[in-house]
Scaffold this active site. Structure first.
Site, PDB file in Angstrom:
ATOM      1  N   PHE B 126       0.850  -1.181   0.000  1.00 55.49           N
ATOM      2  CA  PHE B 126       0.000   0.000   0.000  1.00 55.49           C
ATOM      3  C   PHE B 126       0.893   1.240   0.000  1.00 55.49           C
ATOM      4  O   PHE B 126       1.910   1.286   0.695  1.00 55.49           O
ATOM      5  CB  PHE B 126      -0.918  -0.012   1.228  1.00 55.49           C
ATOM      6  CG  PHE B 126      -1.936   1.094   1.198  1.00 55.49           C
ATOM      7  CD1 PHE B 126      -3.030   1.016   0.349  1.00 55.49           C
ATOM      8  CD2 PHE B 126      -1.787   2.217   1.974  1.00 55.49           C
ATOM      9  CE1 PHE B 126      -3.967   2.043   0.293  1.00 55.49           C
ATOM     10  CE2 PHE B 126      -2.717   3.249   1.927  1.00 55.49           C
ATOM     11  CZ  PHE B 126      -3.808   3.167   1.084  1.00 55.49           C
ATOM     12  N   ASP B 197       2.083  -5.665   7.915  1.00 61.14           N
ATOM     13  CA  ASP B 197       0.955  -4.745   7.949  1.00 61.14           C
ATOM     14  C   ASP B 197      -0.315  -5.576   7.794  1.00 61.14           C
ATOM     15  O   ASP B 197      -0.510  -6.221   6.758  1.00 61.14           O
ATOM     16  CB  ASP B 197       1.098  -3.726   6.810  1.00 61.14           C
ATOM     17  CG  ASP B 197      -0.062  -2.735   6.761  1.00 61.14           C
ATOM     18  OD1 ASP B 197      -1.158  -3.056   7.252  1.00 61.14           O
ATOM     19  OD2 ASP B 197       0.127  -1.645   6.198  1.00 61.14           O
ATOM     20  N   TYR B 222      -9.984   0.608  11.379  1.00 61.47           N
ATOM     21  CA  TYR B 222     -11.252   1.043  10.773  1.00 61.47           C
ATOM     22  C   TYR B 222     -11.782   0.156   9.664  1.00 61.47           C
ATOM     23  O   TYR B 222     -12.816   0.454   9.080  1.00 61.47           O
ATOM     24  CB  TYR B 222     -11.147   2.487  10.280  1.00 61.47           C
ATOM     25  CG  TYR B 222      -9.906   2.846   9.487  1.00 61.47           C
ATOM     26  CD1 TYR B 222      -9.762   2.469   8.161  1.00 61.47           C
ATOM     27  CD2 TYR B 222      -8.891   3.585  10.076  1.00 61.47           C
ATOM     28  CE1 TYR B 222      -8.638   2.810   7.444  1.00 61.47           C
ATOM     29  CE2 TYR B 222      -7.751   3.937   9.367  1.00 61.47           C
ATOM     30  CZ  TYR B 222      -7.628   3.558   8.053  1.00 61.47           C
ATOM     31  OH  TYR B 222      -6.509   3.896   7.350  1.00 61.47           O
ATOM     32  N   LYS B 223     -11.078  -0.938   9.352  1.00 61.09           N
ATOM     33  CA  LYS B 223     -11.588  -1.827   8.305  1.00 61.09           C
ATOM     34  C   LYS B 223     -12.379  -2.960   8.970  1.00 61.09           C
ATOM     35  O   LYS B 223     -13.457  -2.724   9.506  1.00 61.09           O
ATOM     36  CB  LYS B 223     -10.429  -2.320   7.456  1.00 61.09           C
ATOM     37  CG  LYS B 223      -9.712  -1.183   6.701  1.00 61.09           C
ATOM     38  CD  LYS B 223      -8.590  -1.716   5.833  1.00 61.09           C
ATOM     39  CE  LYS B 223      -7.741  -0.590   5.249  1.00 61.09           C
ATOM     40  NZ  LYS B 223      -8.478   0.232   4.261  1.00 61.09           N
ATOM     41  N   ARG B 370     -13.380  -3.513  -6.235  1.00 67.78           N
ATOM     42  CA  ARG B 370     -13.098  -4.276  -5.013  1.00 67.78           C
ATOM     43  C   ARG B 370     -14.390  -4.616  -4.280  1.00 67.78           C
ATOM     44  O   ARG B 370     -15.270  -3.766  -4.130  1.00 67.78           O
ATOM     45  CB  ARG B 370     -12.236  -3.465  -4.045  1.00 67.78           C
ATOM     46  CG  ARG B 370     -10.897  -3.068  -4.542  1.00 67.78           C
ATOM     47  CD  ARG B 370      -9.991  -2.650  -3.369  1.00 67.78           C
ATOM     48  NE  ARG B 370     -10.609  -1.637  -2.506  1.00 67.78           N
ATOM     49  CZ  ARG B 370     -10.036  -1.179  -1.395  1.00 67.78           C
ATOM     50  NH1 ARG B 370      -8.861  -1.668  -0.994  1.00 67.78           N
ATOM     51  NH2 ARG B 370     -10.633  -0.254  -0.667  1.00 67.78           N
TER      52      ARG B 370
END
Lengths: 404, 404
Positions: B126, B197, B222-223, B370
């Site tokens: 990322f 990560d 937050y995911k 996605r």
């Protein structure tokens, strides 16, 4: 002769900031003199937060990132802080924590003085500032941290190796306030930059970062800005430095085009480059509610009330119990922030007994009783009553519960 | 032949995680396949938050720091995350943001390999991970960032100068999942540490940091952890490294005795030293509500449902519209995280048309649609319906609104 309760009530009636008090929810029967530790709850926040939770997050979900106000939070909230610290829109962002914000500005300031090596500060600085300075000195090979006594600052600036002078504007223990303009000028004279920690000033002192020559600054959101426990911090980079100042802890939100997902970092223009990560939306919601409570409040009036509250408090304590307590704060109002501190051999006992009586201050080692004076929500009558209780506790010996 | 809606409903009836769905508030008529961007709102949160605001902050004010649960937030929440990533209590703290957490663990890991200089990662990482790695390499003189193609990792590890291999476990675009155990072992073989990560894994994949040999790790809240927009991040430091691992961005809350206000930093024992600043109480309140929604949920069952949702989705799309779309994710479930990605020439148009139909996915450049599969709150029936809509949109040309 010290003023009476009637005098204090008259001051409240003519207080030009009286309208702001209803913007906060404070418990009944308490005089809260600890807003320099944690500010009060903005009355508007519970409903605002509920709306953010249920409508923005719960109902619109990730769509709120693309269609809402979340991404602009750090700069929008930063602009609201800018007014309170004498900065321009586009010079402040709200993000991260105080210590990370300080680390960022120290690293950025050091970059602008590549030929010098010293981070200079005083032993009176708040410990986390010293830890951050020490952390930066460990990280960057050329840098050393030099910690001097406050009285030795002028001599210390005479040496040519100082890259950055960083100070906390108002001392967390004594409330003593540095002269930002003269010390920034002295730093510049010495070829150094001036970085100011405004944790104990922002929202209670008349700040003028622009006019006082601050190069960079930072502060917390949870004291006089009333942003809530562990609120996002803020940082300030003067416009004229923004072209060359670099965020050394970069992240995708500070990229010029985050949603290009580019492999190489290209900094956003201006202050936005100092944002590293996704904005802490809930923390920013609370901080923004705290800042909105400053709407219509002039900094000069805020400072004036803060000074008057301090004078009233000191007068009440000293006339009734001056022999029983030592004032740790400067007596001259112009050298004091928005806080009065007293020394007492049983400082924790004094604070505990006062709390029992509904007067909330706090203790700092070794012997300091701190009383923060948040002009946005305190009344003269409340501070008058608090002073009377303080005087009674220190002179009657009611405090000595820690030996009881 | 692909399964019917009736089949999907039968799967829901026998779903051992069905009880968790009511722990979330989701909008009616929406199949939310974007939990890999922002997780859903925990139903318990609005009331919890209101209590924290009104009772803990508003009524008890700064007293909540000394008498409440605020200070322990980072370690208490960290321990709840530990279970979800295969770590022990005392190995995880929740604080800061993802990029700052990554910066901290990279700096700490580099310290443990002082004779080596290379931070190794892949170009598929990322972007913020690349920016953080690049930032660290700029800060620390001896360090360089080396970015290779995923296929070249093995060769890259053969060089002796690699100090730290850092990877994102599940690819944000394709959902491809690295084998944490074999790559950590390869890193160790090369004398390097392995940093992971877990942003796209934690809360949806069966993680075992301990067993897979992760040295350090980090992730966002937050995911799939459902901690809300800009939630605090977390970081993990394996117990055996904690004695020697240093938080290079130190602050007073990571001090062994913060309220001694000592001039010199002395690190708290264990993982607590990695906390820098005052805990973000409101953000942690939300994150903890998200984590409490995992109560009674076994990781194996979570992963099993995630895999089944992925298979159902792919089957539905490919059987009806396999000629119109390319699967960007690994077809083998064991090599896929909790997400299915499709390539389409008009990916933004597909996502927009699906949103119009109540199917929420997202777009990532250049051509990726996605679809995140959060097993805690999705139903088989919902994913079945979503697959049918995806198939219809890509095969009917209904997507091509961006050329319309």
């Amino acid at each position: 002769m010290s003023r009476s309760r009637t005098d204090a009530e008259a001051l409240d009636r003519s207080d030009p900031l009286a309208f702001a008090r209803e913007r906060f929810s404070l418990p009944e029967g308490v005089v809260y003199l600890d807003g320099n530790s944690l500010g009060a709850l903005p009355s508007s926040l519970p409903e605002r937060m509920d709306r953010v939770l249920r409508d923005e997050w719960g109902a619109r979900l990730a769509g709120s990132w693309s269609a809402g106000t979340w991404f602009e939070g750090p700069t929008r909230v930063g602009d609201k802080i800018a007014r309170l610290i004498g900065a321009h829109p586009g010079e402040v962002v709200a993000c991260d924590t105080t210590t990370i914000a300080l680390t960022k500005v120290l690293l950025a300031a050091l970059d602008l003085r590549p030929d010098k090596s010293v981070l200079l500060t005083t032993s009176s600085n708040f410990p986390t500032d010293l830890y951050a300075g020490s952390g930066v000195a460990h990280l960057v090979d050329r840098v050393v941290l030099r910690v001097v006594e406050p009285d030795d600052l002028t001599d210390a600036l005479a040496r040519e190796d100082v890259a950055v002078l960083f100070l906390t504007h108002v001392d967390y223990r004594t409330g003593a306030m540095f002269d930002m303009a003269s010390l920034s000028a002295a730093a510049h004279e010495a070829g150094a930059l001036a970085v100011w920690d405004l944790c104990h000033s922002a929202g209670a002192v008349e700040l003028d970062c622009e006019g006082a020559g601050a190069d960079m600054a930072l502060g917390c959101g949870y004291k006089y800005l009333n942003g809530g426990p562990g609120a996002p911090a803020f940082l300030y980079v003067r416009r004229e430095h923004q072209d060359r100042a670099t965020n050394r802890l970069p992240g995708w939100i500070g990229h010029a085009d985050p949603f290009s997902f580019a492999l190489d970092f290209r900094a956003a223009p201006g202050i936005a480059a100092f944002v590293t990560s996704s904005p802490p939306v809930l923390g920013l919601t609370a901080l923004e509610a705290g800042l909105d409570a400053f709407s219509g409040v002039e900094l000069r009036a805020l400072r004036e009330k803060s000074v008057q509250l301090g004078e009233l408090f000191l007068e009440g304590v000293l006339e009734a119990a001056g022999d029983h307590v030592e004032v740790a704060s400067p007596l001259e109002p112009g050298r004091r922030g928005s806080q009065v501190s007293l020394r007492h051999p049983d400082a924790p006992g004094v604070i505990a007994e006062l709390a029992r009586r509904g007067i909330v201050g706090d203790f700092r080692p070794p012997d300091i009783c701190r009383f923060g004076l948040a002009p946005l929500y305190l009344t003269y009558a409340g501070v008058h009553a608090a002073a009377a209780e303080v005087a009674d506790v220190v002179s009657s010996g009611a405090s000595v519960i820690s030996e009881g």
